[in-house]
Enzyme design. Sequence first.
Site, short mmCIF file in Angstrom:
data_model
loop_
_atom_site.label_atom_id
_atom_site.label_comp_id
_atom_site.label_asym_id
_atom_site.label_seq_id
_atom_site.Cartn_x
_atom_site.Cartn_y
_atom_site.Cartn_z
N HIS A 1 0.84 -1.21 0.00
CA HIS A 1 0.00 0.00 0.00
C HIS A 1 0.88 1.25 0.00
CE1 HIS A 1 -3.24 2.78 0.86
NE2 HIS A 1 -2.62 3.18 1.96
N GLU B 1 -10.93 2.06 2.98
CA GLU B 1 -9.64 1.40 3.19
C GLU B 1 -9.88 0.14 4.01
OE1 GLU B 1 -6.89 4.29 4.86
OE2 GLU B 1 -6.28 4.93 2.85
N THR C 1 -4.05 0.50 5.49
CA THR C 1 -4.67 -0.27 4.42
C THR C 1 -3.89 -1.55 4.14
OG1 THR C 1 -5.37 1.79 3.45
CG2 THR C 1 -5.48 -0.14 2.04
CA CA Z 1 -5.91 4.40 6.86
#
Ligand code: CA
Length: 429
Positions: free
Chosen positions: A137, A202, A362
């Site tokens: 991420h 997310e 995330t």
């Molecule tokens: Ca976040």
Amino acid sequence: MTNATHDPARQSWIESANELGCDFPIQNLPFGVFEGEDGAGRIGVAIGRQVLDVTAAIETGALALEGEAACALCAESLNDFMALGPDVWHRVRVAIGDLLDAESPRQDRLVRPMVETVMRLPADIGDYTDFYAARHHATNVGRMFRPDGEPLMPNWLHLPVGYHGRASSVVVSGTDIMRPHGQLKPDDGPPAFGPCRLLDYELEFGAFIGTGNPMGSRVAIGEASDRLFGVVILNDWSARDVQKWEYQPLGPFNAKNFASTISPWVVTMEALEPYRSHGPARAADDPPLLDYLTPTGASRDAIDVQAVVTLSSAAMRGAGTAPVQLSRGTLADLSWSFAQMLAHHTSTGCPMRPGDLIGSGTVSGPEKESRGCLLELTWRGTEPIDLPDGTQRRFLQDGDELTIAAWCEREGAGRVGFGTCSGVVLPAN
Ligand code: CA
């Protein structure tokens, strides 16, 4: 270490708890808070498709607990229970498991159908911190936001990056999410104020702090896991256009303070014990960790939790179309464990309190289908997703329902689930 409470052969007198694929078998026993008839919060435990009324079980003597554990479990939130620590949590888990065991007498008056039960936040969340612990991420976002530089910032491999979030906007699954307003800055014009256009979700997990630490003390990495009470699914709703303009130099602010949704049932660290793993190895050329972040012994602080994200537009729900899967991920993809986050968070002497929440950041993996938000999935809107209702999604539209489901499964250990974490986007007011 696992114990008799994890025995996969164990069954309950609640028949739905013994069904294959059930989220809440007797090996799970997650805690939550539901609304009682008088409107007050009551502590419950999910079992099959039922909720055990823990307070009633204590008051009737069915659950033989005394002293501070009994007091804490008759409260309106889990904070007091979270403060009591792993020995008490274990004793209560054993007692509740015995009460619900198939060999014990049925006590149907102590349970209620989950479908008719209104859930609340499990704890009064005093503080909420969100981290950024998945390498894929952080790398993907770095590539999009800083295409000319190194995708990972120089600090990322040395410490779990995070920001202090907003506990007041954490809501329980099922709460509608209003599209926020914000200051938006188009690439070719001056900033303007209006409804967020790039609303995102997310996929994250949150860990509740159990026993806290006094101000000025540090939680050692080897003790950090024992301070954690349990884990929930977390959706950190994000206003990407607000974020892009505001985030430098102090990090996210209004892009992240309008809503974060958590699932209602806290799956305890003890229930997750059979699903621990080592997490992804650090690359050969990664810098060594400083001692205070180096896991001790044969520490397995990562947890193999699987998650699936689905989306259903208002039109799809109206037509009875099944939700579409956007992505799937696993918590084991995190490069930093909750234990490392807690050790780092308290490394200054920052006090943590029972019921504080820390978010994982995330959860994204290496494949496209394991990207944990629309920003990554549609690569900033350049690769839209087709929905069965004939529309496309770059970011979330009004009426969209976003749902995250999560579970752990391992051969020889059976399955424990988290239930779901969902919310519907309402138009800006
Ligand atoms: Ca976040």
